[in-house]
Scaffold this motif. Sequence first.
Motif, PDB file in Angstrom:
ATOM      1  N   ASP A  83       0.702  -1.239   0.157  1.00  0.00           N
ATOM      2  CA  ASP A  83      -0.063   0.017  -0.103  1.00  0.00           C
ATOM      3  C   ASP A  83       0.806   1.386   0.143  1.00  0.00           C
ATOM      4  O   ASP A  83       1.587   1.371   0.898  1.00  0.00           O
ATOM      5  N   PRO A  84       0.500   2.168  -0.925  1.00  0.00           N
ATOM      6  CA  PRO A  84       1.509   3.271  -1.058  1.00  0.00           C
ATOM      7  C   PRO A  84       0.895   4.513  -0.167  1.00  0.00           C
ATOM      8  O   PRO A  84       0.570   5.514  -0.547  1.00  0.00           O
ATOM      9  N   THR A  85       0.971   4.311   1.280  1.00  0.00           N
ATOM     10  CA  THR A  85       0.651   5.076   2.253  1.00  0.00           C
ATOM     11  C   THR A  85       1.658   6.027   2.418  1.00  0.00           C
ATOM     12  O   THR A  85       1.796   7.310   3.119  1.00  0.00           O
ATOM     13  N   THR A 118      -6.624   0.673  -2.142  1.00  0.00           N
ATOM     14  CA  THR A 118      -6.654   0.010  -1.053  1.00  0.00           C
ATOM     15  C   THR A 118      -5.892   1.005   0.260  1.00  0.00           C
ATOM     16  O   THR A 118      -6.237   1.220   1.238  1.00  0.00           O
ATOM     17  N   ALA A 119      -5.061   1.874  -0.400  1.00  0.00           N
ATOM     18  CA  ALA A 119      -4.352   2.971   0.506  1.00  0.00           C
ATOM     19  C   ALA A 119      -5.469   3.830   0.877  1.00  0.00           C
ATOM     20  O   ALA A 119      -5.089   4.643   1.880  1.00  0.00           O
ATOM     21  N   LEU A 134      -5.930   9.446   2.922  1.00  0.00           N
ATOM     22  CA  LEU A 134      -5.175   9.646   1.971  1.00  0.00           C
ATOM     23  C   LEU A 134      -5.936   9.878   0.863  1.00  0.00           C
ATOM     24  O   LEU A 134      -6.668   9.272   0.077  1.00  0.00           O
ATOM     25  N   SER A 135      -5.667  11.236   0.088  1.00  0.00           N
ATOM     26  CA  SER A 135      -6.268  11.734  -1.069  1.00  0.00           C
ATOM     27  C   SER A 135      -6.029  10.864  -2.343  1.00  0.00           C
ATOM     28  O   SER A 135      -4.858  10.314  -2.186  1.00  0.00           O
ATOM     29  N   ALA A 136      -6.782  10.836  -3.292  1.00  0.00           N
ATOM     30  CA  ALA A 136      -6.563  10.293  -4.390  1.00  0.00           C
ATOM     31  C   ALA A 136      -5.390  10.799  -5.166  1.00  0.00           C
ATOM     32  O   ALA A 136      -4.420   9.924  -5.655  1.00  0.00           O
ATOM     33  N   THR A 223     -14.278  -2.586   5.899  1.00  0.00           N
ATOM     34  CA  THR A 223     -14.252  -3.004   4.482  1.00  0.00           C
ATOM     35  C   THR A 223     -13.045  -3.374   3.682  1.00  0.00           C
ATOM     36  O   THR A 223     -12.964  -3.927   2.831  1.00  0.00           O
ATOM     37  N   TYR A 224     -11.877  -3.218   4.399  1.00  0.00           N
ATOM     38  CA  TYR A 224     -10.494  -3.268   3.815  1.00  0.00           C
ATOM     39  C   TYR A 224     -10.460  -4.788   3.722  1.00  0.00           C
ATOM     40  O   TYR A 224      -9.773  -5.181   2.509  1.00  0.00           O
TER      41      TYR A 224
END
Length: 480
Positions: A83-85, A118-119, A134-136, A223-224
Amino acid sequence: MAASMARTCRYVSRHGSFILLRKTSLFHTLGSKFHCSPPALNGFLFSLNKRGILKESFPENAAQDQLPRLLQSGAQTVYCGFDPTADSLHVGNLLAIIGLLHFRNAGHHVLAVLGGATAQIGDPSGKTSERERLSADTAEANTRSIRESIQRIFTNHELHFHDSAKKLGTVTVLNNLSWYKDRNVVGFLSEAGRYFRMGTMLSRHSVQSRLKSADGMSLTEFTYQVFQAYDFYHLNQIYGCKIQLGGTDQLGNLMSGHEFIHKLSGEEVYGLTIPLVTSSVGDKLGKTAGNAVWLNRDKTSPFELYQFFLRQPDASVERYLKLFTFMPLAEVERLMEQQREDPGKRLAHKRLAAEVTKLVHGKEGLESAKRCTNALYHSSVQALEEMSDEELQELFREAPFHEMLLEPGTTVIDACRRVNAIPEGPKGYRMVSEGAVWINHKRADKPEQVLIPKLHILSNGLTLLRVGKRNFYIIKWLSL
């Protein structure tokens, strides 16, 4: 945790990547199972287990029979999710990438799946509170950066560590946003949601721990686990992926993925876990006092990465050589024997640091790390002259960088004052004359000394000024 997992049973995880096929015996530790298996079938998995890279397998009989036979039957497809957090992965993620590299080196095809979708949901496992949204746009920027980093590491492996006599499998970097962006919530829930049971989802360890907390858990986080399971189903259908690879810290996210896939397609799928690598004091490797050691150069330089592994305690170095390098195990043993004979040379530490730096940053990155090491710790003027502006700024991250015109007759005290390295007036003058100022690793105690090329100004036009023990200033001289 294992007991609670055994009760909840039959899940799949996307990031962390595990699969459970039976309601009992949630997983088997690979070591004991592989020792019981025929060498012809378990050679590859057994070698990874011996290195310490693999820890558990799913389902319960996979390690002994089904999974080794599947891998022996031909090239398979394996995936791991990230995940690109943040805009970079860190060394805690590196072992998962190395796991994929081992599979690719054995001829299998690998998928690195970036969680652009998913991030934005946020993985609740291991978290005491919800992640910041996290914004798009941020997720997209982070995804681009991490994609470049992963591709760089795979390229470096192919260039510097791959045996050309072996045929490599393919590598594909995907973004799971690509299969969610055109879906609407009603259609997705209608297709996937009916296969998930609330009782099972609520019993997850990650869910239970958060429901008992003061802040509770949002519907978004809840829901993840649905998205994790669907990712695996999608990859299974489109790429024929039957194997997931991921860290053991994701055990709380085990999902009903196998059941989901089995109900929709009847496919048999498997999971392998890698250990969570910790430091000697139990912290996640790469996170010290909240500061991660990153894989992107703009966040952690090759020098800093090199020094991080060079400074690992003696008790960890053999294990890390097995985990983070591609050295044959026999070579690791010989190196450790040399280390024991002469610990002062720290041969094993240096090899570990060099191998990891070359994998992450390539041969040029390793050479940069060595130049910086020689310049900082060995007072090498030659190394300073060979360093680029970028390397100097990486080495002295906190040091002010000044570009100044080199006027005729510029003296030592002129240079110090122009970069505000010393106070104005007599106090600053005394600091120079009393030996508090060093230029290019040499004491400069004559305030009125005119700067001399090759002594005070290196051939690359740079001057490294130090006042006291820790106050550095970098000067880039521009000719008139």
